[in-house]
Design a protein around this motif. Structure first.
Motif, mmCIF file in Angstrom:
data_model
loop_
_atom_site.group_PDB
_atom_site.id
_atom_site.type_symbol
_atom_site.label_atom_id
_atom_site.label_comp_id
_atom_site.label_asym_id
_atom_site.label_seq_id
_atom_site.Cartn_x
_atom_site.Cartn_y
_atom_site.Cartn_z
ATOM 1 N N GLU A 1 0.516 -1.021 -0.224
ATOM 2 C CA GLU A 1 -0.180 0.032 -0.297
ATOM 3 C C GLU A 1 0.789 1.469 0.043
ATOM 4 O O GLU A 1 0.689 1.679 -0.857
ATOM 5 N N GLU B 1 3.881 1.350 -0.934
ATOM 6 C CA GLU B 1 4.569 1.538 -2.391
ATOM 7 C C GLU B 1 3.667 2.824 -3.709
ATOM 8 O O GLU B 1 3.661 3.603 -3.902
ATOM 9 N N LEU B 2 2.264 1.445 -3.540
ATOM 10 C CA LEU B 2 1.067 2.398 -4.261
ATOM 11 C C LEU B 2 1.193 3.568 -4.321
ATOM 12 O O LEU B 2 1.244 4.588 -4.952
ATOM 13 N N MET B 3 0.804 4.126 -2.997
ATOM 14 C CA MET B 3 1.157 5.520 -2.634
ATOM 15 C C MET B 3 1.462 6.551 -3.364
ATOM 16 O O MET B 3 1.496 7.343 -3.756
ATOM 17 N N LEU B 4 3.630 5.669 -3.054
ATOM 18 C CA LEU B 4 4.499 6.647 -3.285
ATOM 19 C C LEU B 4 4.348 6.686 -4.743
ATOM 20 O O LEU B 4 4.475 7.976 -5.627
ATOM 21 N N MET B 5 3.668 5.438 -5.743
ATOM 22 C CA MET B 5 3.959 5.088 -7.135
ATOM 23 C C MET B 5 2.509 6.548 -7.477
ATOM 24 O O MET B 5 3.158 6.948 -8.642
ATOM 25 N N ILE B 6 1.939 7.048 -6.785
ATOM 26 C CA ILE B 6 0.427 7.260 -7.187
ATOM 27 C C ILE B 6 0.823 8.954 -6.912
ATOM 28 O O ILE B 6 -0.447 9.344 -6.909
ATOM 29 N N GLY B 7 1.820 9.210 -6.052
ATOM 30 C CA GLY B 7 1.791 10.903 -5.839
ATOM 31 C C GLY B 7 1.072 10.606 -4.530
ATOM 32 O O GLY B 7 1.218 12.653 -4.368
ATOM 33 N N ALA B 8 1.169 10.304 -3.507
ATOM 34 C CA ALA B 8 1.016 10.802 -2.153
ATOM 35 C C ALA B 8 2.485 10.884 -2.073
ATOM 36 O O ALA B 8 4.048 11.381 -2.175
ATOM 37 N N THR B 9 2.024 12.354 -0.774
ATOM 38 C CA THR B 9 3.072 12.450 -0.464
ATOM 39 C C THR B 9 3.723 12.310 1.093
ATOM 40 O O THR B 9 3.718 11.531 1.630
ATOM 41 N N HIS B 10 5.394 12.311 1.638
ATOM 42 C CA HIS B 10 5.483 11.488 2.883
ATOM 43 C C HIS B 10 4.955 11.665 3.470
ATOM 44 O O HIS B 10 4.602 11.197 4.463
ATOM 45 N N TYR C 1 1.674 12.632 3.876
ATOM 46 C CA TYR C 1 0.338 11.970 3.837
ATOM 47 C C TYR C 1 0.653 10.223 4.450
ATOM 48 O O TYR C 1 -0.573 10.113 5.038
ATOM 49 N N ASN D 1 11.259 2.990 -0.837
ATOM 50 C CA ASN D 1 11.829 4.366 -2.197
ATOM 51 C C ASN D 1 13.114 3.136 -3.145
ATOM 52 O O ASN D 1 13.321 3.806 -4.310
ATOM 53 N N PHE E 1 9.064 7.947 -13.764
ATOM 54 C CA PHE E 1 8.308 8.372 -13.348
ATOM 55 C C PHE E 1 8.898 8.566 -11.626
ATOM 56 O O PHE E 1 8.434 8.755 -10.536
ATOM 57 N N TRP F 1 10.818 6.188 -10.399
ATOM 58 C CA TRP F 1 10.483 5.458 -9.277
ATOM 59 C C TRP F 1 11.743 4.578 -9.227
ATOM 60 O O TRP F 1 12.059 4.434 -7.628
ATOM 61 N N TYR G 1 6.370 13.417 -5.582
ATOM 62 C CA TYR G 1 5.262 13.266 -5.719
ATOM 63 C C TYR G 1 4.828 14.317 -6.569
ATOM 64 O O TYR G 1 3.874 14.280 -7.136
ATOM 65 N N ARG H 1 5.126 12.612 -9.962
ATOM 66 C CA ARG H 1 3.895 11.433 -10.542
ATOM 67 C C ARG H 1 3.009 12.026 -10.526
ATOM 68 O O ARG H 1 2.258 11.397 -10.994
ATOM 69 N N ARG H 2 2.393 13.156 -9.825
ATOM 70 C CA ARG H 2 0.750 13.457 -10.063
ATOM 71 C C ARG H 2 0.422 13.988 -11.277
ATOM 72 O O ARG H 2 -0.726 14.349 -11.788
ATOM 73 N N LEU I 1 -5.461 -3.115 -4.341
ATOM 74 C CA LEU I 1 -5.543 -3.522 -2.685
ATOM 75 C C LEU I 1 -6.691 -4.379 -2.399
ATOM 76 O O LEU I 1 -7.652 -3.882 -2.410
ATOM 77 N N PHE J 1 -8.624 6.195 -3.663
ATOM 78 C CA PHE J 1 -7.356 6.742 -3.134
ATOM 79 C C PHE J 1 -6.132 7.031 -4.624
ATOM 80 O O PHE J 1 -5.614 7.798 -3.193
ATOM 81 N N VAL K 1 -5.596 10.508 -1.896
ATOM 82 C CA VAL K 1 -3.933 10.190 -2.057
ATOM 83 C C VAL K 1 -2.831 12.083 -2.216
ATOM 84 O O VAL K 1 -2.565 12.594 -1.464
#
Lengths: 300, 218
Positions: free
Chosen positions: A202, A204-213, A215, A298, B49, B51, B75, B78-79, B91, B102, B106
């Motif tokens: 989760e 990992e996914l959050m980081l990939m989809i643009g969540a801030t640290h 968050y 990361n 991106f 990673w 981020y 990535r946005r 998930l 989700f 975020v």
């Protein structure tokens, strides 16, 4: 809004790992209960010291055969000290009578004495105040230098010994608190680490989809804070329970030792310190572990 | 939109993954990246991106110098990008709706906007009716559609797809491809990594072939 959402996530995290959370909260409670009991001990010894300090007086023993003007001079010196609340003169004769009354069982021995060996004295009492003991100490040193004074007594040795003991107890409390704190940081960081690792995908996914640290970290930090807060509440309740039990079970002994002073519990500021420390330890432990997990994700 | 200049990437310091890659992908274009397994397709997408870090060279994505962005600020890059994965990365404890939402949650989007955009994205991939299902209740094709909806929901400028049809049969793969074409028609730049030559041949878009980390046909 931001925090309520994260708070819900933190509560969900706690619920999803009930056993780990329970172990962690119990550890907090046990450690902070021990610390709380030490604080109760400290608070009561400090109150005892204050009570004893209030009873401190200077007894000024005078040289024999002092003339009236010399006594007047001394009395003027006492009157000139604004901290002195009362002065009582005890003549040689009065001291002898009091001594004889106190040791009336030893009449045979007392009758063999052909003269009165006791000196006349002044009993000085002092006004209450924060620097009371210090003022007494300073005035006693001043009086000791006077030619009219043979010697004086004010319980200096045991007061300074007790004060040193209180300093030691304070250092001991800080050391115990520090050690318990370090242990707890280690435990909580491992608990949160387990919780974070179980959510590695989760995160990992959050980081990939643009969540801030921030968050990602916030719910884990709140999780640590909640565990710390719950542990502190349990610790305070347990410490209060032990305090109530001791008050009830040993009230007579405590009253004798403490000369009728109350058996106190930690005050509001102590409770706040204990609660704040527990919450801070929870936060710090979580911060260390979630930062490590984030770095690991990361870099993977 | 996407520019790479002499990009080198090695794993563990000595295994070359990408060797001196320079290429340009224009805005609103649809590009396939193809090549055998281990050719460097996934590595290339991961670099785009942020990673993974590269050893040398320069990568510009939407005007941002990827190599210069600090970890905590990635981020922001990535946005602008939606990513679709071969293994879907859904998930399992969240519903279809929650999985898609989700990606907006975020970013701190409002509850209303999340509801509206998520429903829209699910409709666009034909899965609105299955919004309350959990991923394990869906077929592979449907799971990938959820993955695509999640990548599209915040309306990114760039859509990166890493073997999105790798686990699907040919008919489903074509349906999935159509979803990417739709996104491209709406103005998104699509970079589609696949080792499925048949798909590349039928779609007739420009393609880049990678072989052992080298571009053999730009």
């Amino acid at each position: 809004m931001f925090y309520s959402k994260h708070l819900n996530r933190a509560v969900d995290n706690l619920k999803s790992n009930p056993q780990t959370s329970l172990v962690s909260v119990s550890t907090f409670a046990a450690a902070f209960c021990i610390l709380g009991l030490f604080m109760v001990l400290y608070v009561n010894l400090d109150s005892l010291l204050a009570t004893w300090s209030r009873q401190v007086q200077i007894i000024v023993y005078l040289n024999d055969d002092l003339k009236k003007p010399q006594l007047k001079k001394l009395e003027a010196l006492f009157a000139g000290n604004s901290e002195v609340s009362s002065v009582e003169y005890v003549s040689r004769q009065a001291a002898w009578e009091k001594f004889k009354n106190t040791f009336s069982a030893e009449t045979e021995f007392l009758e063999t004495l052909a003269f009165n060996p006791l000196p006349a004295s002044y009993n000085l009492r002092f006004k209450p105040g924060p620097r009371r003991v210090e003022n007494i100490r300073r005035f006693a040193e001043e009086l000791r230098e006077r030619p009219e004074v043979e010697s004086l007594e004010y319980g200096e040795k045991w007061i300074s010994r007790f004060e040193k003991f209180m300093v030691f107890l304070k250092v001991f409390l800080l050391a115990i608190g520090g050690l318990l704190g370090l242990g707890l940081i280690f435990i909580i960081s491992n608990t949160i680490r387990l919780s974070a690792l179980s959510r590695k995908n989760e995160i990992e996914l959050m980081l990939m989809i643009g969540a801030t640290h921030r968050y990602i970290k916030t719910p884990f930090l709140l999780e640590g804070v909640l565990q710390g807060a719950a542990g502190a509440v349990l610790a305070l309740l347990a410490a209060k329970g032990v305090h109530a039990y001791m008050s009830f079970q040993f009230s007579d002994s405590i009253a004798k030792i403490a000369r009728d002073a109350d058996f106190l519990f930690i005050g509001p500021s102590g409770i706040l310190i204990l609660f704040g420390s527990s919450v801070a330890v929870g936060w710090l432990g979580s911060y260390i572990s979630i930062s490590k997990v984030l770095n690991m994700v990361n870099e993977s | 939109m996407i520019q790479l200049y002499n990009v080198f990437k090695t794993y563990n310091g000595n295994t070359p993954a990408l060797v001196d890659i320079s290429l340009l992908i224009k805005e609103r274009s649809f590009v396939f990246i193809t090549g055998a397994s281990g050719a460097g397709k996934s590595t290339l997408l991961k670099l785009l991106f942020g990673w993974e870090r590269f050893d040398s060279g320069q990568i510009l994505v939407k005007g941002m110098n990827v190599g210069k962005i600090k970890k905590e600020k990635l981020y922001l890059l990535r946005r602008h990008i939606g990513v679709v994965f071969q293994d879907y990365k859904l998930l399992p404890n969240k519903t279809v709706f929650e999985n898609v939402a989700f990606a907006l949650e975020v970013t701190g989007a409002s509850a209303r906007s999340i509801r509206y955009k998520t429903s829209d994205a699910l409709k666009s991939v034909g899965l609105f009716k299955k919004r309350d299902s959990h991923p394990m209740q869906l077929s592979g094709g449907e799971q990938q559609r959820v993955g695509i909806a999640r990548a599209l929901v915040h309306n990114p400028a760039i859509l990166l797809a890493d073997e999105p049809t790798g686990n699907l049969d040919p008919d489903i793969s074509l349906e999935i491809l159509k979803l990417f074409e739709m996104a491209n028609q709406q103005g998104m730049t699509v970079v589609f990594a696949t080792h499925n030559h048949e798909l590349v041949r039928r779609a007739n878009y420009p393609f880049i072939i990678l072989d052992k980390g080298n571009v053999v046909r730009p």
